[in-house]
Enzyme design. Structure first.
Site, PDB file in Angstrom:
ATOM      1  N   CYS A  60       0.825  -1.240  -0.081  1.00  0.00           N
ATOM      2  CA  CYS A  60      -0.102  -0.048  -0.165  1.00  0.00           C
ATOM      3  C   CYS A  60       1.042   1.190   0.013  1.00  0.00           C
ATOM      4  O   CYS A  60       1.528   1.557   0.980  1.00  0.00           O
ATOM      5  CB  CYS A  60      -0.939  -0.174   1.281  1.00  0.00           C
ATOM      6  SG  CYS A  60      -1.579   1.372   1.702  1.00  0.00           S
TER       7      CYS A  60
ATOM      8  N   CYS B 285       0.232   3.845   2.683  1.00  0.00           N
ATOM      9  CA  CYS B 285       0.694   3.475   3.990  1.00  0.00           C
ATOM     10  C   CYS B 285       2.230   3.642   4.328  1.00  0.00           C
ATOM     11  O   CYS B 285       2.376   4.133   5.433  1.00  0.00           O
ATOM     12  CB  CYS B 285       0.339   2.009   4.023  1.00  0.00           C
ATOM     13  SG  CYS B 285      -1.117   1.515   4.066  1.00  0.00           S
TER      14      CYS B 285
END
Ligand code: ZN
Length: 148
Positions: free
Chosen positions: A71, A74
C-alpha cells in the site's frame, strides 16, 4: 497509593503488564520482566499474541495503524505515524498491524481500506480514521478523540 496514581502499561517487547506510577510515566520506566524501555518513541509492531495486552489490558489508549507493504499511501504515512508516536507517548501507545500478516485482527475490526487508524481503549474501539495523514494531523485527531 491509590489505583488512580498508577497505570498498567504493556511492555513493547514482551507484552507483560507493568504497573507504573503515573508520575513516572514519562520518566523512562523499564519492563519488570525483560528490562525493555516501556516507551521507545516509536510505534510497535503488534501481532495476534501482543494485541490484547495493549488494546484491552493496558490503561492507556492504543492507536493502531492498519497497513500493508503493498500500500503506497501506507508507506508514505509511516514516517508521520512514527513521528506522532514521539508526541503522543506516554499518554497513548502507538502500534502498527500488518494486515497481510495479521488478517484475523484486520477481519475482526472490519478494516475495509488502508491505511486506517483505530483508537482502542480497554478493548473497545473509540474512533477510526481512514486515509493517510501528516504527523500533526494524526496527533491532533488522536488527542481530539482520546478518552479523558
Ligand atoms: Zn518486557
Amino acid at each position: 497509593m491509590t489505583q488512580t496514581d498508577s497505570r498498567i502499561i504493556a511492555c513493547p517487547a514482551c507484552a507483560t503488564a507493568n504497573r507504573v506510577p503515573a508520575a513516572k510515566l514519562g520518566g523512562g520506566g523499564t519492563c519488570g520482566r525483560c528490562g525493555a524501555a516501556l516507551f521507545q518513541g516509536e510505534p510497535i509492531a503488534l501481532t495476534a499474541a501482543s494485541f490484547d495486552a495493549h488494546a484491552a489490558r493496558a490503561d492507556i489508549p492504543l492507536l493502531v495503524d492498519f497497513w500493508a507493504g503493498w500500500c503506497g499511501p501506507c508507506r508514505q504515512m509511516a514516517p508521520a505515524f512514527a513521528a506522532a508516536a514521539g508526541q503522543l507517548e506516554p499518554a497513548m501507545r502507538l502500534g502498527k498491524i500488518d494486515t497481510e500478516a495479521e488478517q484475523a485482527i484486520a477481519a475482526r475490526y472490519r478494516i475495509q481500506s488502508i491505511p486506517t487508524m483505530v483508537l482502542f481503549h480497554r478493548g473497545r474501539e473509540i474512533a477510526r480514521q481512514s486515509g493517510a495523514m501528516p504527523a500533526a494531523a494524526i496527533v491532533q485527531w488522536a488527542r481530539s478523540v482520546a478518552p479523558r
